[in-house]
Design a protein around this motif. Structure first.
Motif, PDB file in Angstrom:
ATOM      1  N   PRO A 163       0.829  -1.217   0.000  1.00  0.00           N
ATOM      2  CA  PRO A 163       0.000   0.000   0.000  1.00  0.00           C
ATOM      3  C   PRO A 163       0.861   1.264   0.000  1.00  0.00           C
ATOM      4  N   ASN A 164       0.314   2.317  -0.577  1.00  0.00           N
ATOM      5  CA  ASN A 164       1.029   3.596  -0.650  1.00  0.00           C
ATOM      6  C   ASN A 164       0.784   4.436   0.599  1.00  0.00           C
ATOM      7  N   GLY A 165       1.832   5.109   1.046  1.00  0.00           N
ATOM      8  CA  GLY A 165       1.700   6.121   2.090  1.00  0.00           C
ATOM      9  C   GLY A 165       1.202   5.612   3.422  1.00  0.00           C
ATOM     10  N   ILE A 166       1.536   4.375   3.794  1.00  0.00           N
ATOM     11  CA  ILE A 166       1.067   3.828   5.059  1.00  0.00           C
ATOM     12  C   ILE A 166       2.187   3.876   6.097  1.00  0.00           C
ATOM     13  N   ASN A 167       1.852   4.281   7.329  1.00  0.00           N
ATOM     14  CA  ASN A 167       2.836   4.272   8.407  1.00  0.00           C
ATOM     15  C   ASN A 167       2.994   2.848   8.945  1.00  0.00           C
ATOM     16  N   CYS A 168       4.196   2.523   9.385  1.00  0.00           N
ATOM     17  CA  CYS A 168       4.467   1.126   9.724  1.00  0.00           C
ATOM     18  C   CYS A 168       5.405   1.030  10.929  1.00  0.00           C
ATOM     19  N   ASN A 169       5.009   0.171  11.884  1.00  0.00           N
ATOM     20  CA  ASN A 169       5.886  -0.163  13.007  1.00  0.00           C
ATOM     21  C   ASN A 169       6.529  -1.541  12.832  1.00  0.00           C
ATOM     22  N   PHE A 170       5.830  -2.409  12.110  1.00  0.00           N
ATOM     23  CA  PHE A 170       6.337  -3.769  11.929  1.00  0.00           C
ATOM     24  C   PHE A 170       5.861  -4.308  10.584  1.00  0.00           C
ATOM     25  N   ILE A 171       6.776  -4.885   9.821  1.00  0.00           N
ATOM     26  CA  ILE A 171       6.432  -5.453   8.521  1.00  0.00           C
ATOM     27  C   ILE A 171       6.986  -6.863   8.415  1.00  0.00           C
ATOM     28  N   SER A 172       6.190  -7.735   7.813  1.00  0.00           N
ATOM     29  CA  SER A 172       6.617  -9.108   7.552  1.00  0.00           C
ATOM     30  C   SER A 172       6.255  -9.455   6.114  1.00  0.00           C
ATOM     31  N   LEU A 173       7.186 -10.117   5.412  1.00  0.00           N
ATOM     32  CA  LEU A 173       6.956 -10.527   4.028  1.00  0.00           C
ATOM     33  C   LEU A 173       6.942 -12.045   3.936  1.00  0.00           C
ATOM     34  N   ASP A 174       5.991 -12.584   3.168  1.00  0.00           N
ATOM     35  CA  ASP A 174       6.006 -14.000   2.793  1.00  0.00           C
ATOM     36  C   ASP A 174       6.487 -14.074   1.349  1.00  0.00           C
ATOM     37  N   ILE A 175       7.639 -14.680   1.161  1.00  0.00           N
ATOM     38  CA  ILE A 175       8.286 -14.697  -0.158  1.00  0.00           C
ATOM     39  C   ILE A 175       8.457 -16.132  -0.631  1.00  0.00           C
ATOM     40  N   LEU A 176       8.163 -16.361  -1.919  1.00  0.00           N
ATOM     41  CA  LEU A 176       8.405 -17.659  -2.530  1.00  0.00           C
ATOM     42  C   LEU A 176       9.531 -17.518  -3.550  1.00  0.00           C
ATOM     43  N   PHE A 177      10.562 -18.348  -3.399  1.00  0.00           N
ATOM     44  CA  PHE A 177      11.674 -18.380  -4.341  1.00  0.00           C
ATOM     45  C   PHE A 177      11.547 -19.630  -5.204  1.00  0.00           C
ATOM     46  N   ILE A 178      11.624 -19.462  -6.517  1.00  0.00           N
ATOM     47  CA  ILE A 178      11.652 -20.601  -7.440  1.00  0.00           C
ATOM     48  C   ILE A 178      13.070 -20.710  -7.991  1.00  0.00           C
ATOM     49  N   CYS A 179      13.655 -21.892  -7.830  1.00  0.00           N
ATOM     50  CA  CYS A 179      15.074 -22.080  -8.158  1.00  0.00           C
ATOM     51  C   CYS A 179      15.277 -23.247  -9.115  1.00  0.00           C
ATOM     52  N   LEU A 180      16.321 -23.134  -9.922  1.00  0.00           N
ATOM     53  CA  LEU A 180      16.767 -24.208 -10.801  1.00  0.00           C
ATOM     54  C   LEU A 180      18.219 -24.541 -10.475  1.00  0.00           C
ATOM     55  N   PRO A 181      18.658 -25.776 -10.741  1.00  0.00           N
ATOM     56  CA  PRO A 181      20.056 -26.140 -10.461  1.00  0.00           C
ATOM     57  C   PRO A 181      21.040 -25.266 -11.236  1.00  0.00           C
ATOM     58  N   ASN A 182      22.098 -24.852 -10.569  1.00  0.00           N
ATOM     59  CA  ASN A 182      23.122 -24.024 -11.213  1.00  0.00           C
ATOM     60  C   ASN A 182      23.696 -24.682 -12.457  1.00  0.00           C
ATOM     61  N   ASP A 183      23.951 -26.004 -12.380  1.00  0.00           N
ATOM     62  CA  ASP A 183      24.589 -26.673 -13.509  1.00  0.00           C
ATOM     63  C   ASP A 183      23.688 -26.688 -14.743  1.00  0.00           C
ATOM     64  N   LEU A 184      22.357 -26.759 -14.535  1.00  0.00           N
ATOM     65  CA  LEU A 184      21.432 -26.720 -15.665  1.00  0.00           C
ATOM     66  C   LEU A 184      21.430 -25.337 -16.313  1.00  0.00           C
ATOM     67  N   VAL A 185      21.381 -24.292 -15.488  1.00  0.00           N
ATOM     68  CA  VAL A 185      21.410 -22.921 -15.997  1.00  0.00           C
ATOM     69  C   VAL A 185      22.695 -22.667 -16.776  1.00  0.00           C
ATOM     70  N   LEU A 186      23.822 -23.095 -16.219  1.00  0.00           N
ATOM     71  CA  LEU A 186      25.116 -22.905 -16.883  1.00  0.00           C
ATOM     72  C   LEU A 186      25.179 -23.687 -18.187  1.00  0.00           C
ATOM     73  N   TYR A 187      24.600 -24.885 -18.186  1.00  0.00           N
ATOM     74  CA  TYR A 187      24.596 -25.730 -19.389  1.00  0.00           C
ATOM     75  C   TYR A 187      23.928 -25.000 -20.552  1.00  0.00           C
ATOM     76  N   PHE A 188      22.747 -24.432 -20.322  1.00  0.00           N
ATOM     77  CA  PHE A 188      22.038 -23.752 -21.400  1.00  0.00           C
ATOM     78  C   PHE A 188      22.714 -22.433 -21.773  1.00  0.00           C
ATOM     79  N   LYS A 189      23.227 -21.727 -20.799  1.00  0.00           N
ATOM     80  CA  LYS A 189      23.952 -20.484 -21.123  1.00  0.00           C
ATOM     81  C   LYS A 189      25.155 -20.772 -22.014  1.00  0.00           C
ATOM     82  N   ASN A 190      25.859 -21.862 -21.724  1.00  0.00           N
ATOM     83  CA  ASN A 190      27.027 -22.229 -22.533  1.00  0.00           C
ATOM     84  C   ASN A 190      26.636 -22.638 -23.947  1.00  0.00           C
TER      85      ASN A 190
END
Length: 241
Positions: A135-162
């Protein structure tokens, strides 16, 4: 400065490569190709080279960069909740970015073999009130975020980049195929409430659950159409082909 007329996407599946070039000014002007079926990756480089040649000929542009869409059996979704006390002043975007970056560093530390593809903030809890957006312009004393990370194996990413680097092509961004497909269908079918998308691939099945606009979970089953076909082949005593 990017003066190319087309934006190019490669969908790198386990059994086929699909690609599309889309005119940035005219969405109806596009070109699409897909590779021959393959059961392993021994000829994947040749198939990619063929598609690159076709796209360069059709668009009349040299391909300098692409966007990749990838799924994998070892894809991970990691949920994190992170919070911070503030001084009651107006909440700024920088406060959220700081928390998201702190959570990202924790993922990079404990999942060092994985590459973060998507960072999705599912919920903003501000002074015990939940928001699906900041929200815009809201005063805050405490904030909590729920975050979802989607990940792929490094070796797969490097394989396609190469693979693309051999053709002097830069990978702009990497996208989780099943995730973006689910967003497309959810939005275009105007689905609300509890919704699940099941994407049966060649070697894996992904199950993505939503509640309204929030993604609740992403799970990977290491069973796909290939495994089902092999089982049918055995039961019916028929050759796999």
């Amino acid at each position: 400065m990017d003066n190319k007329n087309y934006e190019v996407y490669f969908d790198c599946g386990s059994s086929k490569i699909r690609a599309g070039a889309f005119n940035k000014e005219n969405k109806n002007d596009s070109f699409h190709y897909e590779s021959k079926f393959f059961s392993d990756h021994t000829n994947i480089e040749t198939e990619i080279q063929k598609i690159i040649s076709y796209l360069e000929k059709d668009t009349n542009e040299y391909l300098n960069d692409v966007n990749l869409m990838i799924d994998d059996q070892k894809m991970l979704s990691i949920g994190v909740s992170i919070s911070k006390k503030l001084d009651g002043s107006k909440l700024k975007q920088e406060d959220v970015q700081f928390l998201a970056q702190e959570a990202k560093q924790q993922i990079l530390k404990y999942y060092s073999n994985d590459n973060i593809i998507h960072i999705i903030i599912n919920n903003y809890k501000i002074d015990e009130v939940d928001y699906s957006y900041l929200p815009n312009g809201i005063n805050c004393n405490f904030i909590s975020l729920d975050i979802l990370f989607i990940c792929l194996p490094n070796d797969l990413v490097l394989y396609f980049k190469n693979l693309f680097s051999k053709s002097n092509i830069l990978v702009n961004q990497i996208i989780c195929s099943s995730y973006v497909k689910s967003i497309y269908y959810k939005d275009n079918l105007n689905l609300t409430g509890n919704v699940a998308f099941i994407d049966v691939g060649f070697n894996k099945t992904s199950i993505i659950s939503y509640f309204n606009d929030k993604i609740m979970s992403l799970h990977i089953l290491q069973i796909g159409g290939n495994h089902i076909t092999k089982d049918i082949s055995i039961i019916l005593k028929k050759d796999l082909k």
